[in-house]
Write a protein that holds these residues in place. Sequence first.
Motif, PDB file in Angstrom:
ATOM      1  N   ARG A 188      -8.871  -6.932  16.174  1.00 52.87           N
ATOM      2  CA  ARG A 188      -8.937  -7.197  14.735  1.00 52.87           C
ATOM      3  C   ARG A 188     -10.115  -6.448  14.104  1.00 52.87           C
ATOM      4  NH1 ARG A 188      -6.638 -11.625  12.900  1.00 52.87           N
ATOM      5  NH2 ARG A 188      -7.114 -12.743  14.834  1.00 52.87           N
ATOM      6  N   ALA A 189     -11.252  -6.473  14.767  1.00 47.59           N
ATOM      7  CA  ALA A 189     -12.444  -5.794  14.241  1.00 47.59           C
ATOM      8  C   ALA A 189     -12.235  -4.288  14.190  1.00 47.59           C
ATOM      9  CB  ALA A 189     -13.654  -6.139  15.107  1.00 47.59           C
ATOM     10  N   SER A 190     -11.541  -3.745  15.181  1.00 43.22           N
ATOM     11  CA  SER A 190     -11.316  -2.297  15.192  1.00 43.22           C
ATOM     12  C   SER A 190     -10.408  -1.871  14.041  1.00 43.22           C
ATOM     13  CB  SER A 190     -10.721  -1.860  16.533  1.00 43.22           C
ATOM     14  OG  SER A 190      -9.370  -2.273  16.666  1.00 43.22           O
ATOM     15  N   LEU A 191      -9.429  -2.694  13.712  1.00 48.71           N
ATOM     16  CA  LEU A 191      -8.548  -2.362  12.588  1.00 48.71           C
ATOM     17  C   LEU A 191      -9.278  -2.527  11.262  1.00 48.71           C
ATOM     18  CD1 LEU A 191      -5.961  -1.478  11.351  1.00 48.71           C
ATOM     19  CD2 LEU A 191      -4.984  -3.745  11.766  1.00 48.71           C
ATOM     20  N   ASP A 192     -10.087  -3.564  11.147  1.00 47.49           N
ATOM     21  CA  ASP A 192     -10.914  -3.747   9.952  1.00 47.49           C
ATOM     22  C   ASP A 192     -11.796  -2.510   9.741  1.00 47.49           C
ATOM     23  OD1 ASP A 192     -13.662  -4.620   8.721  1.00 47.49           O
ATOM     24  OD2 ASP A 192     -12.290  -6.211   8.120  1.00 47.49           O
ATOM     25  N   ALA A 193     -12.415  -2.033  10.824  1.00 48.90           N
ATOM     26  CA  ALA A 193     -13.294  -0.862  10.730  1.00 48.90           C
ATOM     27  C   ALA A 193     -12.514   0.389  10.347  1.00 48.90           C
ATOM     28  CB  ALA A 193     -14.016  -0.657  12.055  1.00 48.90           C
ATOM     29  N   ALA A 194     -11.289   0.526  10.853  1.00 50.19           N
ATOM     30  CA  ALA A 194     -10.474   1.702  10.531  1.00 50.19           C
ATOM     31  C   ALA A 194     -10.146   1.746   9.046  1.00 50.19           C
ATOM     32  CB  ALA A 194      -9.196   1.693  11.369  1.00 50.19           C
ATOM     33  N   VAL A 256      -7.250  -9.521   8.113  1.00 50.12           N
ATOM     34  CA  VAL A 256      -6.535  -8.666   9.051  1.00 50.12           C
ATOM     35  C   VAL A 256      -5.667  -9.554   9.947  1.00 50.12           C
ATOM     36  CG1 VAL A 256      -6.712  -7.036  10.966  1.00 50.12           C
ATOM     37  CG2 VAL A 256      -8.347  -6.905   9.067  1.00 50.12           C
ATOM     38  N   ILE A 257      -4.379  -9.235  10.022  1.00 45.46           N
ATOM     39  CA  ILE A 257      -3.462  -9.910  10.943  1.00 45.46           C
ATOM     40  C   ILE A 257      -3.140  -8.913  12.051  1.00 45.46           C
ATOM     41  CG2 ILE A 257      -1.218 -11.030  11.197  1.00 45.46           C
ATOM     42  CD1 ILE A 257      -1.331 -11.668   8.201  1.00 45.46           C
ATOM     43  N   ILE A 258      -3.285  -9.324  13.311  1.00 48.59           N
ATOM     44  CA  ILE A 258      -3.185  -8.381  14.413  1.00 48.59           C
ATOM     45  C   ILE A 258      -2.310  -8.941  15.529  1.00 48.59           C
ATOM     46  CG2 ILE A 258      -5.221  -9.238  15.646  1.00 48.59           C
ATOM     47  CD1 ILE A 258      -4.636  -5.535  15.160  1.00 48.59           C
ATOM     48  N   ALA A 259      -1.514  -8.075  16.158  1.00 47.43           N
ATOM     49  CA  ALA A 259      -0.757  -8.469  17.342  1.00 47.43           C
ATOM     50  C   ALA A 259      -1.715  -8.589  18.520  1.00 47.43           C
ATOM     51  CB  ALA A 259       0.322  -7.432  17.654  1.00 47.43           C
ATOM     52  N   THR A 267      -3.594  -4.932   7.256  1.00 48.96           N
ATOM     53  CA  THR A 267      -4.819  -5.214   6.514  1.00 48.96           C
ATOM     54  C   THR A 267      -4.444  -5.625   5.094  1.00 48.96           C
ATOM     55  OG1 THR A 267      -4.975  -2.849   5.984  1.00 48.96           O
ATOM     56  CG2 THR A 267      -6.302  -3.653   7.832  1.00 48.96           C
ATOM     57  N   ILE A 268      -5.174  -6.600   4.567  1.00 51.19           N
ATOM     58  CA  ILE A 268      -4.890  -7.159   3.240  1.00 51.19           C
ATOM     59  C   ILE A 268      -6.192  -7.181   2.453  1.00 51.19           C
ATOM     60  CG2 ILE A 268      -4.028  -9.175   1.989  1.00 51.19           C
ATOM     61  CD1 ILE A 268      -2.709  -9.983   4.752  1.00 51.19           C
ATOM     62  N   GLY A 269      -6.199  -6.617   1.268  1.00 50.38           N
ATOM     63  CA  GLY A 269      -7.436  -6.590   0.495  1.00 50.38           C
ATOM     64  C   GLY A 269      -7.213  -6.119  -0.933  1.00 50.38           C
ATOM     65  N   ARG A 270      -8.262  -5.549  -1.508  1.00 46.68           N
ATOM     66  CA  ARG A 270      -8.206  -5.118  -2.899  1.00 46.68           C
ATOM     67  C   ARG A 270      -8.756  -3.706  -3.036  1.00 46.68           C
ATOM     68  NH1 ARG A 270      -6.653  -9.095  -5.955  1.00 46.68           N
ATOM     69  NH2 ARG A 270      -7.065  -7.912  -7.843  1.00 46.68           N
ATOM     70  N   ILE A 271      -8.115  -2.929  -3.908  1.00 44.38           N
ATOM     71  CA  ILE A 271      -8.580  -1.591  -4.278  1.00 44.38           C
ATOM     72  C   ILE A 271      -9.397  -1.732  -5.549  1.00 44.38           C
ATOM     73  CG2 ILE A 271      -7.865   0.728  -4.961  1.00 44.38           C
ATOM     74  CD1 ILE A 271      -5.209   0.166  -3.464  1.00 44.38           C
ATOM     75  N   PHE A 286      -7.010  -4.054  -7.647  1.00 44.51           N
ATOM     76  CA  PHE A 286      -5.585  -4.273  -7.420  1.00 44.51           C
ATOM     77  C   PHE A 286      -5.364  -4.683  -5.968  1.00 44.51           C
ATOM     78  CE2 PHE A 286      -6.289  -1.042 -10.617  1.00 44.51           C
ATOM     79  CZ  PHE A 286      -5.481  -1.442 -11.673  1.00 44.51           C
ATOM     80  N   PRO A 287      -4.395  -5.545  -5.709  1.00 46.68           N
ATOM     81  CA  PRO A 287      -4.139  -5.973  -4.336  1.00 46.68           C
ATOM     82  C   PRO A 287      -3.423  -4.893  -3.531  1.00 46.68           C
ATOM     83  CG  PRO A 287      -2.556  -6.995  -5.801  1.00 46.68           C
ATOM     84  CD  PRO A 287      -3.516  -6.244  -6.682  1.00 46.68           C
ATOM     85  N   PHE A 288      -3.659  -4.870  -2.230  1.00 49.33           N
ATOM     86  CA  PHE A 288      -2.933  -3.956  -1.354  1.00 49.33           C
ATOM     87  C   PHE A 288      -2.751  -4.600   0.012  1.00 49.33           C
ATOM     88  CE2 PHE A 288      -7.157  -3.058   0.339  1.00 49.33           C
ATOM     89  CZ  PHE A 288      -6.912  -2.796   1.684  1.00 49.33           C
ATOM     90  N   PHE A 289      -1.749  -4.118   0.727  1.00 47.53           N
ATOM     91  CA  PHE A 289      -1.698  -4.359   2.168  1.00 47.53           C
ATOM     92  C   PHE A 289      -1.136  -3.128   2.841  1.00 47.53           C
ATOM     93  CE2 PHE A 289       2.577  -6.076   1.153  1.00 47.53           C
ATOM     94  CZ  PHE A 289       3.349  -5.558   2.185  1.00 47.53           C
TER      95      PHE A 289
END
Length: 306
Positions: A188-194, A256-259, A267-271, A286-289
């Motif tokens: 999860r942390a690695s995807l957040d960082a990416a 972040v939702i991860i397998a 990843t879910i957040g805002r622009i 604005f929202p994004f995923f």
Amino acid sequence: MTTQLYTRAAMVVALLAATACASAPQAGAGADRKAALDGLLAADRAFASASAWTDLVSGISAMFAADVVMPLPNGTFAESAEAATAAMRENPANATARAEWAPVRGGISADGQHGFTFGYMTVRQADGTSTPAKYLAYWVRQPAGWRVAVYRRARRPEGEVSTALLPPALPDRLVPPSANRAAVEAHRASLDAAERAFSDESQTIGLGAAFAKWGSDDAMNIGRGATFTLGATAIGAAIGEGSPGPSQVSWAPDRVIIASSGDLGVTIGRIRQNTPPADASAPSSFPFFTIWRRPTPTSPWRYVAE
């Protein structure tokens, strides 16, 4: 819509979703990767078939997980099935409209527990008119079967599209789901960082170049045209058009939702605009995923659908 039709729709959902869940192979048991994805596609199609018998809100919300996340037109997120359903009911036309859809591509994680689909939708109004749309869904397998954890639908212009399936996004192999919480949190942390690095690099090389670099060759952007924009190069060209120089927006995940296999996540957040808009009433974010995948848990992340 009569009670009998509502009952029939509920029965179709329950039967077909249960069938898809039961027939989908279990990861780590020598199951075929494509057969595992076929179970997810069957679930998506089952909900679509049931939706034809009921109203748009009931049809779409039937596939939602209890904690589904859905961007809303007002620039916020609905963060539960209850909130997402209520938001769709705010449009009175949805009470009598029907939604029909078909997936054109799917992908699945190596642990067989997460996946994504996207495709084309038609919303048919009670007066006989119809509106074409697109959708993108991130799914998580639950005891009741596949359910949508993150969802987006958008109107699209009129235009010819193909509902033929695109090549699937499959892992190299299936593995058993992991119960190693530390390993899952590391993924999860690695995807957040990416996601953050993607935004950071756009500040120097520009949006178009960043989208071209950080996407996979088979990436999808929901786009503004009748069809999806496919391939990181094409996505970068479309997003970078008219926006030379460093990016004027930045973004970061709030969730972040991860397998558990560490090869698929969202990843879910805002622009956010780097400079506040001159009009104080204009939205500044604005929202994004974004859905990401990688060949192995140690490979670089690349977005595959957004």
